[in-house]
Design a protein around this motif. Structure first.
Motif, short mmCIF file in Angstrom:
data_model
loop_
_atom_site.label_atom_id
_atom_site.label_comp_id
_atom_site.label_asym_id
_atom_site.label_seq_id
_atom_site.Cartn_x
_atom_site.Cartn_y
_atom_site.Cartn_z
N ASP A 247 -3.37 16.65 0.68
CA ASP A 247 -3.17 15.01 0.52
C ASP A 247 -3.03 14.61 -0.48
O ASP A 247 -2.03 13.71 -0.99
CB ASP A 247 -4.56 14.28 1.05
CG ASP A 247 -4.82 14.26 2.51
OD1 ASP A 247 -3.71 14.47 3.39
OD2 ASP A 247 -5.68 13.76 3.02
N LEU A 248 -3.82 15.20 -1.70
CA LEU A 248 -3.36 14.58 -3.14
C LEU A 248 -2.34 15.00 -3.69
O LEU A 248 -1.48 14.33 -4.32
CB LEU A 248 -4.45 15.01 -3.93
CG LEU A 248 -5.85 14.55 -3.46
CD1 LEU A 248 -6.99 15.30 -4.48
CD2 LEU A 248 -6.10 13.07 -3.69
N GLY B 111 1.02 12.30 -4.66
CA GLY B 111 1.78 12.19 -5.79
C GLY B 111 3.41 12.71 -5.69
O GLY B 111 4.05 12.28 -6.67
N ALA B 112 3.50 13.11 -4.48
CA ALA B 112 4.94 13.69 -4.36
C ALA B 112 5.93 12.66 -3.53
O ALA B 112 6.96 12.95 -3.42
CB ALA B 112 4.93 14.90 -3.77
N TYR B 113 5.33 11.73 -2.78
CA TYR B 113 5.97 11.10 -1.91
C TYR B 113 7.28 10.40 -2.38
O TYR B 113 8.13 10.15 -1.59
CB TYR B 113 4.93 9.97 -0.99
CG TYR B 113 5.01 8.84 -1.87
CD1 TYR B 113 5.49 7.63 -1.56
CD2 TYR B 113 3.79 8.47 -2.84
CE1 TYR B 113 5.39 6.56 -2.35
CE2 TYR B 113 3.62 7.39 -3.38
CZ TYR B 113 4.41 6.20 -3.19
OH TYR B 113 4.38 5.28 -3.86
N ALA C 169 0.46 6.74 2.72
CA ALA C 169 -0.04 7.09 4.01
C ALA C 169 0.78 8.09 4.69
O ALA C 169 0.43 9.10 5.50
CB ALA C 169 -0.60 6.26 4.80
N ALA C 170 2.07 7.60 4.96
CA ALA C 170 3.05 8.48 5.62
C ALA C 170 3.04 9.83 4.87
O ALA C 170 3.45 10.68 5.62
CB ALA C 170 4.43 7.72 5.80
N ALA C 171 3.25 9.78 3.84
CA ALA C 171 3.47 11.26 3.01
C ALA C 171 2.19 12.17 3.35
O ALA C 171 2.34 13.35 3.48
CB ALA C 171 3.78 10.89 1.41
N ALA C 172 1.04 11.60 3.22
CA ALA C 172 -0.15 12.28 3.41
C ALA C 172 -0.15 12.80 4.84
O ALA C 172 -0.48 14.00 5.07
CB ALA C 172 -1.34 11.53 3.15
#
Length: 130
Positions: free
Chosen positions: A3-4, A8-10, A53-56
Motif C-alpha cells: 500500500d505504501l 508513493g507511486a500512483y 485509494a485507487a492506486a493502493a
C-alpha cells in the motif's frame, strides 16, 4: 507492491489508471441510466485522495494475484473478485477519512448491483495486466 509503495507511486505509474478506467467502463456498462458526473471523471481530474485509494487498491489486487501465482486467483468466482475490490476500497476509505461517507464503506450486500459488477470488472481488468 505494498500500500505504501502504491501511495508513493500512483502519480508515476500510469498502470494505476487502469483502476479508474475499469471503474468508468464498468459504470458505463452496468449503471442504470445516466451516471453521476463524479462516477465518470477522468483520472487526471479525480481528487487526489481518490487516486491514492485507487492506486493502493490496484496494488493490493496485483499483489494478491502475483502471490497466488499459477492462476490461482482465476479460481475465485466473479463475486469473490468484486468483493475483494470492495473490501480493499473500504479499508482505504477508513485509512483516508476519519468519518467516511456511508456509501464509501457500505457492506458488499448493501452495494447496488451495478457497483458490485463494476468492482468485479476492476479485478478482472487488473488480472489481465498481471
Amino acid at each position: 507492491m505494498s500500500d505504501l509503495a502504491a501511495l508513493g507511486a500512483y502519480r508515476r505509474d500510469p498502470e494505476f489508471r487502469i483502476f479508474r478506467e475499469a471503474w468508468i467502463a464498468g459504470v458505463h456498462k452496468h449503471y442504470p441510466g445516466e451516471p453521476k458526473p463524479g462516477y465518470i471523471t477522468p483520472w487526471d481530474e479525480t481528487p487526489e485522495w481518490e487516486r491514492e485509494a485507487a492506486a493502493a487498491v490496484c496494488g493490493q489486487v496485483r499483489d494478491f494475484i502475483e502471490v497466488s501465482g499459477g492462476g490461482h486467483a482465476a479460481r475465485l468466482t466473479r463475486e469473490q473478485k468484486g468483493h475483494f475490490v470492495a473490501i480493499c476500497w473500504t479499508a482505504q476509505m477508513y485509512r483516508i477519512f476519519e468519518d467516511p461517507k456511508p456509501g464509501y464503506v457500505a457492506d458488499w450486500t448493501d452495494l447496488p448491483t451495478w457497483q458490485r459488477e463494476t468492482d468485479a470488472d476492476i479485478f478482472e481488468c487488473i488480472e489481465r495486466t498481471v
